[in-house]
Design a protein around this motif. Sequence first.
Motif, short mmCIF file in Angstrom:
data_model
loop_
_atom_site.label_atom_id
_atom_site.label_comp_id
_atom_site.label_asym_id
_atom_site.label_seq_id
_atom_site.Cartn_x
_atom_site.Cartn_y
_atom_site.Cartn_z
N THR A 140 1.03 5.52 -0.45
CA THR A 140 0.18 6.68 -0.23
C THR A 140 0.85 7.94 -0.76
OG1 THR A 140 1.10 7.05 1.98
CG2 THR A 140 -0.90 5.71 1.84
N HIS A 192 -4.17 6.80 -2.29
CA HIS A 192 -3.51 5.52 -2.03
C HIS A 192 -3.58 4.61 -3.25
CE1 HIS A 192 -7.27 3.16 -1.27
NE2 HIS A 192 -7.73 4.37 -0.99
N LYS A 246 0.85 -1.18 0.00
CA LYS A 246 0.00 0.00 0.00
C LYS A 246 0.89 1.24 0.00
CE LYS A 246 -3.94 2.26 2.01
NZ LYS A 246 -5.04 2.17 2.97
#
Length: 99
Positions: free
Chosen positions: A5, A51, A3
């Motif tokens: 961001t 994201h 992930k």
Amino acid sequence: MKKLTGTEAIKYAEVNGLTLSKHTDPTEEARTGLTAEEAREIAKEDPSLIHLELRLIGWKKGNDQIDAPAGYQDEYYWQGGKYQGPDEDGIEPVYEVVG
């Protein structure tokens, strides 16, 4: 699963032709399918809203898909949340966007 961001997500998506997502905020619901340009505008106000979730789907060497090299892990290609690019043999992981 990875992930990313903010600006790191935008940079990675732009280089790899991927779309981004935005978390819900007080003025708008969550969104998906954002272009890098759209995400950049949102990130000017709050970069944490942007994201990119990625799932490892394979490996490549140059433009060729290859079998997973013995002992390779995609974590090796990320340092401090930044993608480092192919290794010295030209091998790198291939991801798809999740969600």
